[in-house]
Design a protein around this motif. Structure first.
Motif, PDB file in Angstrom:
ATOM      1  N   ILE A  62     104.598 -48.558  87.732  1.00  0.00           N
ATOM      2  CA  ILE A  62     104.842 -48.675  86.289  1.00  0.00           C
ATOM      3  C   ILE A  62     105.007 -47.292  85.694  1.00  0.00           C
ATOM      4  CG2 ILE A  62     103.924 -49.505  84.092  1.00  0.00           C
ATOM      5  CD1 ILE A  62     102.228 -51.487  85.844  1.00  0.00           C
ATOM      6  N   ARG A  63     106.107 -47.099  84.989  1.00  0.00           N
ATOM      7  CA  ARG A  63     106.372 -45.865  84.247  1.00  0.00           C
ATOM      8  C   ARG A  63     106.230 -46.211  82.773  1.00  0.00           C
ATOM      9  NH1 ARG A  63     105.876 -43.802  89.164  1.00  0.00           N
ATOM     10  NH2 ARG A  63     107.639 -44.315  90.486  1.00  0.00           N
ATOM     11  N   VAL A  64     105.550 -45.350  82.030  1.00  0.00           N
ATOM     12  CA  VAL A  64     105.239 -45.646  80.633  1.00  0.00           C
ATOM     13  C   VAL A  64     105.847 -44.573  79.745  1.00  0.00           C
ATOM     14  CG1 VAL A  64     103.396 -46.085  78.980  1.00  0.00           C
ATOM     15  CG2 VAL A  64     103.094 -46.746  81.372  1.00  0.00           C
ATOM     16  N   VAL A  65     106.673 -45.014  78.798  1.00  0.00           N
ATOM     17  CA  VAL A  65     107.367 -44.107  77.889  1.00  0.00           C
ATOM     18  C   VAL A  65     106.956 -44.451  76.459  1.00  0.00           C
ATOM     19  CG1 VAL A  65     109.611 -43.266  77.093  1.00  0.00           C
ATOM     20  CG2 VAL A  65     109.321 -44.003  79.490  1.00  0.00           C
ATOM     21  N   ASN A  66     106.186 -43.568  75.835  1.00  0.00           N
ATOM     22  CA  ASN A  66     105.760 -43.738  74.442  1.00  0.00           C
ATOM     23  C   ASN A  66     106.754 -42.986  73.563  1.00  0.00           C
ATOM     24  OD1 ASN A  66     102.737 -42.823  72.606  1.00  0.00           O
ATOM     25  ND2 ASN A  66     104.414 -44.105  71.998  1.00  0.00           N
ATOM     26  N   ALA A  67     107.752 -43.720  73.089  1.00  0.00           N
ATOM     27  CA  ALA A  67     108.818 -43.111  72.288  1.00  0.00           C
ATOM     28  C   ALA A  67     108.382 -42.961  70.832  1.00  0.00           C
ATOM     29  CB  ALA A  67     110.072 -43.978  72.373  1.00  0.00           C
ATOM     30  N   GLU A  68     109.129 -42.185  70.115  1.00  0.00           N
ATOM     31  CA  GLU A  68     108.914 -41.859  68.709  1.00  0.00           C
ATOM     32  C   GLU A  68     107.766 -40.863  68.596  1.00  0.00           C
ATOM     33  OE1 GLU A  68     111.547 -42.685  67.175  1.00  0.00           O
ATOM     34  OE2 GLU A  68     112.163 -44.184  68.607  1.00  0.00           O
ATOM     35  N   ALA A  69     107.422 -40.485  67.391  1.00  0.00           N
ATOM     36  CA  ALA A  69     106.573 -39.304  67.188  1.00  0.00           C
ATOM     37  C   ALA A  69     105.070 -39.563  67.228  1.00  0.00           C
ATOM     38  CB  ALA A  69     106.932 -38.640  65.871  1.00  0.00           C
ATOM     39  N   ILE A  70     104.645 -40.809  67.082  1.00  0.00           N
ATOM     40  CA  ILE A  70     103.215 -41.085  66.958  1.00  0.00           C
ATOM     41  C   ILE A  70     102.678 -41.639  68.280  1.00  0.00           C
ATOM     42  CG2 ILE A  70     101.477 -42.435  65.717  1.00  0.00           C
ATOM     43  CD1 ILE A  70     103.450 -42.435  63.332  1.00  0.00           C
ATOM     44  N   PRO A  71     101.673 -40.992  68.867  1.00  0.00           N
ATOM     45  CA  PRO A  71     101.123 -41.472  70.139  1.00  0.00           C
ATOM     46  C   PRO A  71     100.515 -42.871  70.004  1.00  0.00           C
ATOM     47  CG  PRO A  71     100.367 -39.245  69.675  1.00  0.00           C
ATOM     48  CD  PRO A  71     101.050 -39.740  68.428  1.00  0.00           C
ATOM     49  N   ALA A  72     100.676 -43.658  71.062  1.00  0.00           N
ATOM     50  CA  ALA A  72     100.076 -44.993  71.147  1.00  0.00           C
ATOM     51  C   ALA A  72      99.427 -45.117  72.522  1.00  0.00           C
ATOM     52  CB  ALA A  72     101.137 -46.069  70.945  1.00  0.00           C
ATOM     53  N   SER A  73      98.369 -45.891  72.583  1.00  0.00           N
ATOM     54  CA  SER A  73      97.619 -45.991  73.830  1.00  0.00           C
ATOM     55  C   SER A  73      98.310 -46.893  74.846  1.00  0.00           C
ATOM     56  CB  SER A  73      96.208 -46.503  73.543  1.00  0.00           C
ATOM     57  OG  SER A  73      96.284 -47.815  73.020  1.00  0.00           O
ATOM     58  N   ALA A  74      97.905 -46.724  76.087  1.00  0.00           N
ATOM     59  CA  ALA A  74      98.337 -47.553  77.208  1.00  0.00           C
ATOM     60  C   ALA A  74      97.101 -47.792  78.067  1.00  0.00           C
ATOM     61  CB  ALA A  74      99.425 -46.842  78.002  1.00  0.00           C
ATOM     62  N   PRO A  75      97.154 -48.753  78.968  1.00  0.00           N
ATOM     63  CA  PRO A  75      95.985 -49.008  79.814  1.00  0.00           C
ATOM     64  C   PRO A  75      95.561 -47.765  80.609  1.00  0.00           C
ATOM     65  CG  PRO A  75      97.560 -50.801  80.004  1.00  0.00           C
ATOM     66  CD  PRO A  75      98.228 -49.717  79.217  1.00  0.00           C
ATOM     67  N   ASN A  76      94.270 -47.667  80.841  1.00  0.00           N
ATOM     68  CA  ASN A  76      93.736 -46.563  81.641  1.00  0.00           C
ATOM     69  C   ASN A  76      94.402 -46.548  83.004  1.00  0.00           C
ATOM     70  OD1 ASN A  76      91.983 -45.741  79.634  1.00  0.00           O
ATOM     71  ND2 ASN A  76      90.315 -47.016  80.378  1.00  0.00           N
ATOM     72  N   GLY A  77      94.630 -45.345  83.496  1.00  0.00           N
ATOM     73  CA  GLY A  77      95.215 -45.191  84.819  1.00  0.00           C
ATOM     74  C   GLY A  77      96.729 -45.050  84.823  1.00  0.00           C
ATOM     75  N   LEU A  78      97.362 -45.302  83.688  1.00  0.00           N
ATOM     76  CA  LEU A  78      98.814 -45.136  83.604  1.00  0.00           C
ATOM     77  C   LEU A  78      99.129 -43.800  82.942  1.00  0.00           C
ATOM     78  CD1 LEU A  78      99.987 -48.677  82.411  1.00  0.00           C
ATOM     79  CD2 LEU A  78     100.022 -47.740  84.735  1.00  0.00           C
TER      80      LEU A  78
END
Length: 126
Positions: A62-78
């Motif tokens: 799984i590759r995780v891309v948090n786009a736009e300017a404000i950080p958002a969380s993702a599950p631990n380990g990613l």
């Protein structure tokens, strides 16, 4: 008549503005896997708990891309890719809905889910 043409052009533009199957992924910071999921999301997606559960159940890289300017969380380990380059990646793909989940085979788009993810459909593709 002008309104009809404008509406038709608007629909045509929207239809063209989606990630296209078979296209290579834009530049990214990870090493490509034979088959992987790329989750592109932003801070305003709401509760993604069920989506993350299904994505993690896929047992694919799984590759995780948090786009736009404000950080958002993702599950631990990613590992989450954030910042201007992550947003540029999303825009180069022509992502129009967050979250968008991409099934990628050898660096090329095999399938796209916009706004939702269907684990059953993924398993049927594999």
């Amino acid at each position: 008549m002008r309104t009809i043409w404008f509406a038709a052009l608007t629909l045509l533009s929207a239809a063209e503005a989606v990630p296209k199957l078979g296209e290579a992924l834009p530049r990214h910071p990870w090493s490509a896997a034979a088959l992987e999921l790329v989750v592109v999301y932003s801070h305003d997606c709401g509760d993604l708990g069920a989506l993350w559960k299904d994505v993690l159940a896929s047992q694919l890289p799984i590759r995780v891309v948090n786009a736009e300017a404000i950080p958002a969380s993702a599950p631990n380990g990613l590992d989450v890719w954030r910042g201007e380059d992550a947003t540029a990646f999303s825009r180069a793909l022509k992502v129009r809905v967050y979250p968008t989940i991409l099934l990628v085979r050898e660096g090329r788009l095999l399938n796209v889910w916009e706004g939702t993810f269907d684990l059953g459909a993924l398993k049927a593709l594999l």
